[in-house]
Design a protein around this motif. Structure first.
Motif, PDB file in Angstrom:
ATOM      1  N   TYR A 190      63.270 -56.218  16.403  1.00 16.41           N
ATOM      2  CA  TYR A 190      62.045 -55.752  15.763  1.00 16.41           C
ATOM      3  C   TYR A 190      62.098 -55.991  14.255  1.00 16.41           C
ATOM      4  O   TYR A 190      61.134 -56.475  13.651  1.00 16.41           O
ATOM      5  CB  TYR A 190      61.828 -54.267  16.049  1.00 16.41           C
ATOM      6  CG  TYR A 190      60.623 -53.704  15.331  1.00 16.41           C
ATOM      7  CD1 TYR A 190      59.342 -53.928  15.807  1.00 16.41           C
ATOM      8  CD2 TYR A 190      60.773 -52.954  14.157  1.00 16.41           C
ATOM      9  CE1 TYR A 190      58.233 -53.428  15.146  1.00 16.41           C
ATOM     10  CE2 TYR A 190      59.678 -52.459  13.490  1.00 16.41           C
ATOM     11  CZ  TYR A 190      58.406 -52.694  13.989  1.00 16.41           C
ATOM     12  OH  TYR A 190      57.321 -52.210  13.311  1.00 16.41           O
ATOM     13  N   MET A 220      59.403 -58.536  12.438  1.00 15.26           N
ATOM     14  CA  MET A 220      58.407 -57.951  11.537  1.00 15.26           C
ATOM     15  C   MET A 220      58.576 -58.406  10.089  1.00 15.26           C
ATOM     16  O   MET A 220      57.666 -58.247   9.277  1.00 15.26           O
ATOM     17  CB  MET A 220      58.474 -56.428  11.597  1.00 15.26           C
ATOM     18  CG  MET A 220      57.808 -55.823  12.815  1.00 15.26           C
ATOM     19  SD  MET A 220      56.015 -56.063  12.833  1.00 15.26           S
ATOM     20  CE  MET A 220      55.524 -55.017  11.450  1.00 15.26           C
ATOM     21  N   VAL A 231      49.431 -49.473  11.049  1.00 14.50           N
ATOM     22  CA  VAL A 231      49.581 -50.683  11.868  1.00 14.50           C
ATOM     23  C   VAL A 231      51.052 -50.932  12.181  1.00 14.50           C
ATOM     24  O   VAL A 231      51.414 -51.278  13.318  1.00 14.50           O
ATOM     25  CB  VAL A 231      48.972 -51.900  11.151  1.00 14.50           C
ATOM     26  CG1 VAL A 231      49.242 -53.179  11.938  1.00 14.50           C
ATOM     27  CG2 VAL A 231      47.474 -51.715  10.968  1.00 14.50           C
ATOM     28  N   GLY A 232      51.912 -50.747  11.183  1.00 19.51           N
ATOM     29  CA  GLY A 232      53.338 -50.968  11.391  1.00 19.51           C
ATOM     30  C   GLY A 232      53.925 -50.043  12.446  1.00 19.51           C
ATOM     31  O   GLY A 232      54.711 -50.475  13.298  1.00 19.51           O
ATOM     32  N   CYS A 260      52.755 -51.140  15.851  1.00 23.66           N
ATOM     33  CA  CYS A 260      53.528 -52.307  16.288  1.00 23.66           C
ATOM     34  C   CYS A 260      54.910 -51.892  16.775  1.00 23.66           C
ATOM     35  O   CYS A 260      55.406 -52.404  17.786  1.00 23.66           O
ATOM     36  CB  CYS A 260      53.668 -53.309  15.137  1.00 23.66           C
ATOM     37  SG  CYS A 260      52.139 -54.148  14.679  1.00 23.66           S
ATOM     38  N   THR A 304      54.668 -50.028  20.213  1.00 20.29           N
ATOM     39  CA  THR A 304      54.242 -50.982  21.232  1.00 20.29           C
ATOM     40  C   THR A 304      55.372 -51.942  21.580  1.00 20.29           C
ATOM     41  O   THR A 304      55.669 -52.180  22.757  1.00 20.29           O
ATOM     42  CB  THR A 304      53.016 -51.772  20.748  1.00 20.29           C
ATOM     43  OG1 THR A 304      51.943 -50.867  20.470  1.00 20.29           O
ATOM     44  CG2 THR A 304      52.555 -52.758  21.822  1.00 20.29           C
ATOM     45  N   PHE A 305      56.013 -52.492  20.554  1.00 21.26           N
ATOM     46  CA  PHE A 305      57.111 -53.438  20.783  1.00 21.26           C
ATOM     47  C   PHE A 305      58.244 -52.788  21.565  1.00 21.26           C
ATOM     48  O   PHE A 305      58.759 -53.364  22.535  1.00 21.26           O
ATOM     49  CB  PHE A 305      57.626 -53.964  19.440  1.00 21.26           C
ATOM     50  CG  PHE A 305      58.828 -54.858  19.566  1.00 21.26           C
ATOM     51  CD1 PHE A 305      58.674 -56.222  19.784  1.00 21.26           C
ATOM     52  CD2 PHE A 305      60.120 -54.341  19.463  1.00 21.26           C
ATOM     53  CE1 PHE A 305      59.779 -57.056  19.905  1.00 21.26           C
ATOM     54  CE2 PHE A 305      61.226 -55.164  19.591  1.00 21.26           C
ATOM     55  CZ  PHE A 305      61.055 -56.526  19.808  1.00 21.26           C
ATOM     56  N   TYR A 329      53.051 -40.844  18.255  1.00 20.09           N
ATOM     57  CA  TYR A 329      52.497 -41.662  17.178  1.00 20.09           C
ATOM     58  C   TYR A 329      52.041 -40.815  15.986  1.00 20.09           C
ATOM     59  O   TYR A 329      52.445 -41.065  14.840  1.00 20.09           O
ATOM     60  CB  TYR A 329      51.334 -42.512  17.683  1.00 20.09           C
ATOM     61  CG  TYR A 329      50.692 -43.349  16.583  1.00 20.09           C
ATOM     62  CD1 TYR A 329      51.326 -44.488  16.094  1.00 20.09           C
ATOM     63  CD2 TYR A 329      49.472 -42.978  16.020  1.00 20.09           C
ATOM     64  CE1 TYR A 329      50.756 -45.246  15.082  1.00 20.09           C
ATOM     65  CE2 TYR A 329      48.895 -43.727  15.009  1.00 20.09           C
ATOM     66  CZ  TYR A 329      49.544 -44.864  14.549  1.00 20.09           C
ATOM     67  OH  TYR A 329      48.972 -45.593  13.534  1.00 20.09           O
TER      68      TYR A 329
END
Length: 223
Positions: A100, A104, A144-145, A148, A151-152, A172
């Motif tokens: 990750y 990123m 957003v980070g 991500c 989700t990843f 979250y």
């Protein structure tokens, strides 16, 4: 000194291949962060299972035990069946965190370059430009980070849409709130005092504790 040599090496690599240098640096720091998180988990489980519980001279276990009092675990979590015990060290999880950080990094690199170009720091507009960078970073990139990240990790663990949805519902918003407690002050210092080429490594170094927190948060929701 070792530190000055490392900085000189980093500068030389960054000058030739900035994105790749940041990718490798973030992957290493992400691995360190997850190692810290797994170590804390092991210490907590060991202290809870040893005869008599936490020992008075074990200061690390005492601090973790105090945190457990605030967020008590169920009996099955404290002493699960042996088949449910985690491995001594989860290398797959370590690989996910390193991957990750590696993946990123290009996005981070271009984002920091965008902030630097959009809000240049001058003698006339110094502190105000820094505040704009921090506000833009925290209100746009951070949500957003984090999205991500979760989700990843969920997809890398083999989860589907339901697992992703559950992850967002459970962790979250708490993680985003924790982000807004820590990172505005860090980024204020970062944008104001740290040279551009060191801003992402600085964030990643401070982020060892943050990524360890995310690692613990993410793994706490695994079934």
């Amino acid at each position: 000194m070792l530190t000055s040599r490392l900085i000189a090496k980093f500068n030389s690599y960054y000058a030739e291949k900035p994105v790749l240098t940041i990718m490798i640096t973030n992957a290493i720091l992400g691995g360190i962060a997850d190692t810290v998180a797994q170590t804390l988990t092991t210490i907590r489980q060991k202290s809870l299972r040893q005869p008599g519980g936490v020992q008075k001279d074990d200061f690390i276990s005492i601090e973790i035990h105090e945190l457990d009092k605030k967020n008590p675990m169920s009996p099955m979590e404290l002493i699960p069946p042996s088949r449910n015990l985690p491995p001594p060290f989860d290398f797959e999880r370590l690989t996910r965190f390193m991957a990750y950080g590696f993946i990123m990094s290009p996005l981070q690199y271009h984002w920091f370059a965008f902030l630097s170009k959009s809000f240049p720091i001058t003698k006339t507009f110094g502190f105000s430009a820094v505040l704009k960078r921090v506000a833009c970073d925290q209100l746009m990139f951070s949500p957003v980070g984090l999205a991500c990240f979760f989700t990843f990790m969920t997809v890398a663990e083999g989860g589907g849409r339901r697992a992703i949805s559950r992850k967002f519902q459970d962790v979250y918003l708490p993680a985003l709130k924790a982000n807004w407690i820590l990172w505005p002050a860090v980024q204020l210092l970062n944008f104001r005092l740290i040279p551009l080429q060191f801003q992402i490594p600085f964030v990643s170094t401070i982020g060892i504790a943050w990524t360890a927190y995310l690692s613990l948060t993410n793994s706490a929701e695994e079934t």
